[in-house]
Design a protein around this motif. Sequence first.
Motif, PDB file in Angstrom:
ATOM      1  N   ALA A 300       0.830  -1.197   0.000  1.00 55.24           N
ATOM      2  CA  ALA A 300       0.000   0.000   0.000  1.00 55.24           C
ATOM      3  C   ALA A 300       0.870   1.255   0.000  1.00 55.24           C
ATOM      4  O   ALA A 300       0.573   2.234  -0.711  1.00 55.24           O
ATOM      5  CB  ALA A 300      -0.940  -0.005   1.198  1.00 55.24           C
ATOM      6  N   LEU A 314      -0.131  -5.088  -8.442  1.00 52.89           N
ATOM      7  CA  LEU A 314      -1.501  -5.042  -7.930  1.00 52.89           C
ATOM      8  C   LEU A 314      -2.513  -5.052  -9.068  1.00 52.89           C
ATOM      9  O   LEU A 314      -3.593  -5.645  -8.931  1.00 52.89           O
ATOM     10  CB  LEU A 314      -1.679  -3.803  -7.048  1.00 52.89           C
ATOM     11  N   LEU A 346      -5.817  -2.831   0.045  1.00 53.72           N
ATOM     12  CA  LEU A 346      -5.237  -2.697  -1.291  1.00 53.72           C
ATOM     13  C   LEU A 346      -6.283  -2.409  -2.368  1.00 53.72           C
ATOM     14  O   LEU A 346      -5.949  -2.320  -3.546  1.00 53.72           O
ATOM     15  CB  LEU A 346      -4.480  -3.983  -1.645  1.00 53.72           C
TER      16      LEU A 346
END
Length: 404
Positions: A300, A314, A346
Amino acid sequence: MRGEPDGVRTGPASQQGMRRANLALVLGVIACGPRSRAEVAAETGLTRAAVSSLAEQLISAGLVVEEGPAAPSGKVGRPGTALGLNPLGPGGLGAEIGVRHLGVCVVDLRGEVRAWRRQEVVNRGRQPAAVMADLARLVRSAVAESGLRPAGLTLAVPGLVGASGVLQRAANLGWQDVPLAPELRPALRTAGDRLAELPVQADNEANLGGLAERWLDEGPEDFLYVSAEAGVGAAIVVGGRLLRGARGYAGEFGHVPVHPEGMRCACGAHGCLEQYAGEAAVLRAAGLTAARGDWVTLLAERAGAGDGPALAALAGAGSALGIAAAGAVNLLDPAEVVLGGGYARLAPWLLPAMRRELAARVTVRPWAEDRLTVSKLGRRGPLLGAAVGVVRAIVADPGRLTGG
């Protein structure tokens, strides 16, 4: 706590087991909010005399307290005394064994958190006895802080738990065929005799996270809950209840194939979702294989700072999750798909790719992107579900504590 507790009846009980069933009936009504005895009688169909007798039994057991005058009903006469759940009564104790952490939560009968503990520790490859010893110390600390007497303990674990409470497999811990309660009890005994006598249950962490969504958050009765810590799990909630499958193994979302000819998974199959959206896979794609500590926070922070490899990793995980979620949506028709656990943190970087895949693959039925949601409970969900589940069991059957 949202909704009626599990197992609570909606009308007067039958002759068989009448008093025990009616104790649950009365407590279930009170659990939905403070009520006068007259209001409880009206809602249950029981006589006021019966309600008074049952209420006294619940008060004596420490489950219910008199809170003062009830809210005005508009009827002539003095308002009755409101009955509410006792915040100092028996509590619910939840514990969690993660690959990189341990957690403990104590809630009161109202579902309010009274103590919370989390310890960062790598449990992968450790012997169960050593992990249980650390967990028992955390339990003792949390219970002491809460000031409550737990009525039971539910343990959340990242693996397959059979009906007998045996952790049949937790690949990310390296555990197999571990009888959880027998492993935990000796450690609890050293932490305090009363703790060792608690009823102990265990469940998969994603199942408990999904139940927490239903119990504690505003949401539909039918949804798919998808979460991640080290692995990827899911809970399928249908009609407000967890769908466990014929043998209790439903929800192994991490082993849904998203690329059938893809990488070999630890389970032996190829192309499983976990190989593209699990902890190790995402860290590998982000070039962070040597990273230590909390992988979710690390990713993050990197993604928030605009780190290219983290953003690409991601996005790839989001695409794989979207492919798997599309199959589940087409098969199950849930009202929502909820991202929980580490995925909730996330979500800003996972959602765009997930939405694209869902839009492209869910075409034979209506689907709107706002049906892909993010859990407000986040990574707290499984532990909250474990603790609140104990309280709901008390409300569903108070007779086991009242001698009823």
